[in-house]
Each structure stands twice: as C-alpha cells, then as structure tokens.
Design a protein around this motif. Structure first.
Motif, PDB file in Angstrom:
ATOM      1  N   ALA A 113      97.206   5.200  58.834  1.00 11.84           N
ATOM      2  CA  ALA A 113      96.479   3.929  58.755  1.00 11.84           C
ATOM      3  C   ALA A 113      94.980   4.207  58.826  1.00 11.84           C
ATOM      4  O   ALA A 113      94.535   5.026  59.624  1.00 11.84           O
ATOM      5  CB  ALA A 113      96.887   3.017  59.908  1.00 11.84           C
ATOM      6  N   ASN A 117      89.571   0.348  57.266  1.00 13.32           N
ATOM      7  CA  ASN A 117      90.050  -0.463  56.147  1.00 13.32           C
ATOM      8  C   ASN A 117      91.532  -0.738  56.338  1.00 13.32           C
ATOM      9  O   ASN A 117      92.379   0.019  55.856  1.00 13.32           O
ATOM     10  CB  ASN A 117      89.830   0.268  54.827  1.00 13.32           C
ATOM     11  CG  ASN A 117      88.379   0.494  54.519  1.00 13.32           C
ATOM     12  OD1 ASN A 117      87.734  -0.394  53.997  1.00 13.32           O
ATOM     13  ND2 ASN A 117      87.862   1.662  54.866  1.00 13.32           N
ATOM     14  N   PRO A 118      91.906  -1.810  57.035  1.00 13.66           N
ATOM     15  CA  PRO A 118      93.315  -2.048  57.347  1.00 13.66           C
ATOM     16  C   PRO A 118      94.218  -2.259  56.133  1.00 13.66           C
ATOM     17  O   PRO A 118      95.421  -2.180  56.244  1.00 13.66           O
ATOM     18  CB  PRO A 118      93.299  -3.298  58.231  1.00 13.66           C
ATOM     19  CG  PRO A 118      91.914  -3.796  58.244  1.00 13.66           C
ATOM     20  CD  PRO A 118      91.013  -2.790  57.630  1.00 13.66           C
ATOM     21  N   GLY A 119      93.638  -2.479  54.961  1.00 15.86           N
ATOM     22  CA  GLY A 119      94.443  -2.621  53.750  1.00 15.86           C
ATOM     23  C   GLY A 119      94.642  -1.312  53.024  1.00 15.86           C
ATOM     24  O   GLY A 119      95.164  -1.287  51.913  1.00 15.86           O
ATOM     25  N   ARG A 149     103.268  -1.624  57.579  1.00 15.45           N
ATOM     26  CA  ARG A 149     101.944  -1.949  58.123  1.00 15.45           C
ATOM     27  C   ARG A 149     101.118  -2.728  57.099  1.00 15.45           C
ATOM     28  O   ARG A 149     100.462  -3.714  57.439  1.00 15.45           O
ATOM     29  CB  ARG A 149     101.221  -0.666  58.524  1.00 15.45           C
ATOM     30  CG  ARG A 149      99.843  -0.923  59.111  1.00 15.45           C
ATOM     31  CD  ARG A 149      99.199   0.324  59.604  1.00 15.45           C
ATOM     32  NE  ARG A 149      99.769   0.639  60.903  1.00 15.45           N
ATOM     33  CZ  ARG A 149      99.904   1.860  61.379  1.00 15.45           C
ATOM     34  NH1 ARG A 149      99.538   2.886  60.672  1.00 15.45           N
ATOM     35  NH2 ARG A 149     100.414   2.067  62.569  1.00 15.45           N
ATOM     36  N   LEU A 150     101.135  -2.320  55.846  1.00 17.20           N
ATOM     37  CA  LEU A 150     100.369  -3.011  54.807  1.00 17.20           C
ATOM     38  C   LEU A 150     100.924  -4.412  54.542  1.00 17.20           C
ATOM     39  O   LEU A 150     100.161  -5.359  54.328  1.00 17.20           O
ATOM     40  CB  LEU A 150     100.338  -2.181  53.522  1.00 17.20           C
ATOM     41  CG  LEU A 150      99.519  -0.898  53.597  1.00 17.20           C
ATOM     42  CD1 LEU A 150      99.729  -0.066  52.331  1.00 17.20           C
ATOM     43  CD2 LEU A 150      98.057  -1.180  53.831  1.00 17.20           C
ATOM     44  N   THR A 151     102.248  -4.542  54.557  1.00 15.39           N
ATOM     45  CA  THR A 151     102.864  -5.860  54.361  1.00 15.39           C
ATOM     46  C   THR A 151     102.447  -6.805  55.475  1.00 15.39           C
ATOM     47  O   THR A 151     102.102  -7.964  55.242  1.00 15.39           O
ATOM     48  CB  THR A 151     104.402  -5.719  54.314  1.00 15.39           C
ATOM     49  OG1 THR A 151     104.746  -4.869  53.223  1.00 15.39           O
ATOM     50  CG2 THR A 151     105.073  -7.062  54.139  1.00 15.39           C
ATOM     51  N   SER A 152     102.444  -6.311  56.694  1.00 15.34           N
ATOM     52  CA  SER A 152     102.021  -7.112  57.842  1.00 15.34           C
ATOM     53  C   SER A 152     100.551  -7.506  57.705  1.00 15.34           C
ATOM     54  O   SER A 152     100.169  -8.651  57.951  1.00 15.34           O
ATOM     55  CB  SER A 152     102.255  -6.325  59.119  1.00 15.34           C
ATOM     56  OG  SER A 152     101.762  -7.002  60.233  1.00 15.34           O
ATOM     57  N   HIS A 153      99.717  -6.569  57.293  1.00 10.27           N
ATOM     58  CA  HIS A 153      98.280  -6.844  57.109  1.00 10.27           C
ATOM     59  C   HIS A 153      98.083  -7.936  56.050  1.00 10.27           C
ATOM     60  O   HIS A 153      97.291  -8.863  56.227  1.00 10.27           O
ATOM     61  CB  HIS A 153      97.537  -5.580  56.715  1.00 10.27           C
ATOM     62  CG  HIS A 153      96.145  -5.846  56.261  1.00 10.27           C
ATOM     63  ND1 HIS A 153      95.136  -6.226  57.118  1.00 10.27           N
ATOM     64  CD2 HIS A 153      95.591  -5.811  55.023  1.00 10.27           C
ATOM     65  CE1 HIS A 153      94.022  -6.407  56.416  1.00 10.27           C
ATOM     66  NE2 HIS A 153      94.283  -6.165  55.152  1.00 10.27           N
ATOM     67  N   MET A 154      98.821  -7.830  54.945  1.00 10.92           N
ATOM     68  CA  MET A 154      98.672  -8.802  53.859  1.00 10.92           C
ATOM     69  C   MET A 154      99.155 -10.190  54.279  1.00 10.92           C
ATOM     70  O   MET A 154      98.592 -11.202  53.876  1.00 10.92           O
ATOM     71  CB  MET A 154      99.411  -8.319  52.614  1.00 10.92           C
ATOM     72  CG  MET A 154      98.742  -7.093  51.993  1.00 10.92           C
ATOM     73  SD  MET A 154      99.656  -6.419  50.608  1.00 10.92           S
ATOM     74  CE  MET A 154      99.424  -7.713  49.418  1.00 10.92           C
ATOM     75  N   ARG A 156      98.874 -11.448  57.208  1.00 14.25           N
ATOM     76  CA  ARG A 156      97.850 -12.025  58.085  1.00 14.25           C
ATOM     77  C   ARG A 156      96.600 -12.438  57.320  1.00 14.25           C
ATOM     78  O   ARG A 156      95.828 -13.270  57.780  1.00 14.25           O
ATOM     79  CB  ARG A 156      97.461 -11.031  59.183  1.00 14.25           C
ATOM     80  CG  ARG A 156      98.533 -10.830  60.218  1.00 14.25           C
ATOM     81  CD  ARG A 156      98.011 -10.016  61.392  1.00 14.25           C
ATOM     82  NE  ARG A 156      97.424  -8.733  61.021  1.00 14.25           N
ATOM     83  CZ  ARG A 156      98.098  -7.594  60.941  1.00 14.25           C
ATOM     84  NH1 ARG A 156      99.386  -7.552  61.206  1.00 14.25           N
ATOM     85  NH2 ARG A 156      97.476  -6.473  60.611  1.00 14.25           N
ATOM     86  N   ALA A 157      96.369 -11.796  56.164  1.00 14.19           N
ATOM     87  CA  ALA A 157      95.119 -12.028  55.398  1.00 14.19           C
ATOM     88  C   ALA A 157      95.112 -13.367  54.699  1.00 14.19           C
ATOM     89  O   ALA A 157      96.041 -14.024  54.441  1.00 14.19           O
ATOM     90  CB  ALA A 157      94.921 -10.919  54.379  1.00 14.19           C
TER      91      ALA A 157
END
Length: 157
Positions: A113, A117-119, A149-154, A156-157
């Motif tokens: 990660a 840049n969390p994405g 992790r990316l799915t979770s970030h998206m 939330r965005a």
C-alpha cells in the motif's frame, strides 16, 4: 548471485517453505534490509555459469506448440519456456505522484500500500509482505490483499 539447494531432506524447498509457514509469514515489514532472493538450483545452473555456458537465448520469433523458432530460422523443441522480463523495480514514471517512489524510482509502500497515495498499490515486489511476494507462489496472495484495500478505498471515495 546466491544459490540455494532445490531439495532439502528429500523434498523440494518450496514444500518446506509452505509447510513451515515461512513462505507466507508477513515478515517483509519487519526487515529493514531484506536479504536477496537466492536462485534455487540442483547444481546445473551454478555449473553452467561457472563454465561460462548458460543456455540463454534472445526472444524467439514464433511458437508452435512445443517448438520455438528463432530469428536465424533455428527451430527447437522446448520442455519449458521461461521469459525473463527483468527483475529490477524501476518506477521513475511514478515520481509525479508525490511520495509514491523515492528518488531512485523504488516504491514507497507498506505491504504494497502506498501511504502517500491510497489509490495506488504495488504487487510483485521482493519482500513486499513475505518471502514469496515476488514469486508466482506469493504474488496472488498480495494481489488479493491489494485489490481488497483498493476496493475499500474506492467505496469510501
């Protein structure tokens, strides 16, 4: 280049790494300077290199079943084909993403990660999370984690 024996106590080294859990233990984050990955060898590779005669070929021109044809027209039956595409991490094109890579182009990450840049996530890096992160045995495990992790970030965005 370091070599390691392919078989220990009558079993393949991958068997022992999996059986002991060393293959998937998340030790990468604990290592300040991770050791390099050895080349697993039954003795043939080391002997070929020492004699100056490794069987290295340029890219073939054509594949047909188990036969490869090279640019000089030579055709040969293959037991295995291992395309070596390069194993050094070199990501200077990510420098514009502020904190994604250091000045030498190496990724800045924690277990794949990118904190800045969390994405953004990395997979296939040596000791990303475990001994097998940069191998076919481990990259899938790290890719699944990165995808979650990316799915979770998206979401939330």
């Amino acid at each position: 280049m370091k070599f390691a024996r392919q078989r220990l106590l009558g079993r393949d080294l991958h068997f022992w790494l999996t059986r002991t859990g060393l293959d998937s233990a998340p030790l990468g984050r604990l290592l300040r300077t991770p050791p390099g990955q050895p080349v697993l060898d039954d003795g043939r590779y080391r002997a070929a290199l020492a004699a100056g005669r490794p069987d290295r070929r340029p890219m073939f021109q054509h594949l047909d079943g188990d036969k490869a044809t090279w640019s000089d027209g030579t055709t040969e039956r293959l037991d295995a084909l291992i395309p070596a595409t390069g194993y050094r991490t070199d990501l200077p094109y990510l420098a514009g993403l502020g904190g994604a890579v250091d000045t030498s182009g190496r990724p800045r990450h924690r277990g794949g990660a990118c904190p800045a840049n969390p994405g953004l996530a990395f997979v296939g890096l040596e000791w990303q999370r475990s001994l097998s992160s940069n191998s076919l045995r481990g990259v899938g495990r790290d890719a699944e984690r990165a995808a979650r992790r990316l799915t979770s970030h998206m979401a939330r965005a």
